[in-house]
Design an enzyme around this catalytic site. Structure first.
Site, PDB file in Angstrom:
ATOM      1  N   HIS A 146      30.679   0.554  11.881  1.00  0.00           N
ATOM      2  CA  HIS A 146      30.798   0.873  13.264  1.00  0.00           C
ATOM      3  C   HIS A 146      30.626  -0.123  14.258  1.00  0.00           C
ATOM      4  O   HIS A 146      30.370   0.007  15.492  1.00  0.00           O
ATOM      5  CB  HIS A 146      29.509   1.809  13.575  1.00  0.00           C
ATOM      6  N   SER A 170      48.732 -18.236  29.410  1.00  0.00           N
ATOM      7  CA  SER A 170      48.893 -17.294  30.626  1.00  0.00           C
ATOM      8  C   SER A 170      49.505 -17.969  31.812  1.00  0.00           C
ATOM      9  O   SER A 170      49.700 -19.130  31.732  1.00  0.00           O
ATOM     10  CB  SER A 170      47.458 -16.875  30.851  1.00  0.00           C
TER      11      SER A 170
END
Ligand code: ARG
Length: 440
Positions: free
Chosen positions: A156, A279
């Site tokens: 999980h 970026s």
């Protein structure tokens, strides 16, 4: 040169454009395989007394020449050619005149395209298997080196139990070895000859040596009944693409792990800078675009597989032009998978583990289950031991790594990875990969 089937009235340009679609590009890639199929068929025509041995020599020489031109990139299929089969037959007729006109005796583009496609897929599957095995080997190397490096195991996405970086890697290595088996299974399904079935219903008068032709083309056998051949269209591609999907599924999750482990929040791994991108606005960014697109390959393959699953369904038996589209779905899939494997093979060796960060993440609560099982060793029933361990969570401490790893008894657990067992599986496929590559 005119279309093979043209008997007078010219087909409209629009019909050609619509029916050929992108197929001519894919057929350009199939040219060498259709030449190989043509060689096999020509040999068969000698056995069937359609060609003389002398004529076969002439055809072989023309095909040799054509092969060289194809290899040099001088031959392409243009939309107006319709397909690679037409280009090859027309080339033979241009070069050999009357003799060229005999080559299509007893065959149809319907069995030709499947022969070429099977030959293409066979080669691609072997190359994909080779690269998948190489990737598994890189991961086995990680398994060997990092099985002493304790790392949290997650369920999980919550810290769950101790694992090691080596055990993390071996999970993927072992899956990839199983994926190589899937590729080989697909290869075996594909490695049968359709030649001699012609349009899908065999041919009268000619005694074509179908088995001999199959053997010459390296097929292990043939599709016996002529009607099987067109019914297998879509299905044979599905065998291949399903195996590719298996490889991509394994790599999808591997890529996902690496993207996650590379975040500042995890900081478990550093990706090789040369395989990251920047970026346009944020000067500090190093983005894992290669892994993200590798991960996305799985979804693209599923889209191709969707075509293969659905397109042939509900079609009555025999050939339909709809089936042309299964070819590009299969071919695009193998090229995509080769790209995916290249991406992972380039990037993976440059991944480094930040051992200090990983150790820091190995917090005491990861050993709660170990605490319960230690109590079981002392004779406490598990459910009681579980409750006792839960009650003493606050006092739980993380033991030193060697001690934690020494507690594991079974193969394949933290500290007990067995890369040699995965390598053994890979070795079982090595001879197949080598032998098939030699055929080229
Ligand atoms: N391009 C066609 C295909 O891939 C080749 C077979 C054409 N046969 C036909 N009957 N039109 O399906």
């Amino acid at each position: 040169m005119s279309k093979l089937w043209e008997k007078g009235a010219g087909a409209e340009d629009w019909v050609t454009r619509f029916t050929v679609g992108d197929d001519y590009r894919w057929d350009t890639l199939l040219l060498p395989y259709d030449v190989a199929g043509t060689r096999g068929h020509a040999w068969g025509l000698v056995q069937a007394d359609v060609l003389s041995t002398q004529e076969l020599v002439q055809i072989e020489e023309s095909l040799d020449q054509l092969s060289e031109e194809i290899e040099r990139g001088e031959v392409v299929v243009r939309p107006e050619d319709e397909d690679c089969h037409t280009v090859i037959e027309n080339a033979l007729t241009t070069r050999l005149g009357e003799l060229g006109k005999k080559i299509h005796t007893g065959r149809s583009r319907n069995d030709q395209v499947l022969t070429a496609l099977r030959l293409f897929l066979r080669e691609q599957l072997v190359e994909i298997a080779r690269r998948t095995a190489a990737l598994a080997e890189i991961l086995c190397g990680f398994g060997e080196r990092y099985d002493g490096l304790l790392m949290p195991g997650y369920t999980h996405l919550q810290r769950a139990m101790p694992s090691t970086a080596g055990l993390w890697a071996m999970g993927y290595a072992e899956l990839l070895a199983a994926d190589v088996s899937a590729l080989r299974h697909a290869f075996d399904q594909i490695n049968v000859s359709p030649l001699g079935s012609a349009a899908g219903y065999s041919v009268p008068y000619l005694d074509l040596p179908r088995e001999g032709v199959a053997a010459r083309l390296g097929f292990t056998g043939m599709q016996v009944h002529a009607t099987t051949v067109q019914l297998s269209r879509g299905k044979l591609e599905l065998h291949a693409v399903h195996a590719l999907v298996q490889v991509a599924a394994t790599l999808n999750r591997l890529a996902s792990d690496l993207v996650l482990f590379n975040t500042a929040e995890f900081g478990f791994v550093t990706l090789p800078a040369e395989y990251c991108t920047g970026s346009s606005i944020m000067p500090q960014k190093q983005n894992p675009d290669v892994l993200e697109l590798a991960r996305a390959s799985y979804h693209r393959l599923l889209a191709e597989m969707q075509i293969l699953l659905t397109l042939p369904a509900n079609l009555p038996g025999g050939y339909h032009r709809d089936l042309q589209l299964t070819k590009e779905a299969a071919m695009r899939s193998t090229l995509l998978t080769l790209d995916l494997l290249e991406a992972m093979t380039r990037l993976l060796p440059g991944v480094t583990f930040d051992e200090a960060r990983i150790r820091e993440a190995v917090t005491p609560e990861l050993f709660a289950t170990a605490d319960a099982l230690r109590r079981v060793q002392l004779g406490v029933p598990f459910r009681d031991a579980y409750r006792q361990a839960a009650a003493s969570l606050e006092e739980q401490e993380a033991p030193p790594a060697d001690e934690a790893l020494a507690a594991y008894r079974t193969v394949g657990s933290p500290g007990n990875v067995r890369p040699e067992l995965v390598r053994e599986k890979l070795r079982a496929h090595a001879a197949w990969i080598e032998n098939e590559s030699l055929r080229k």
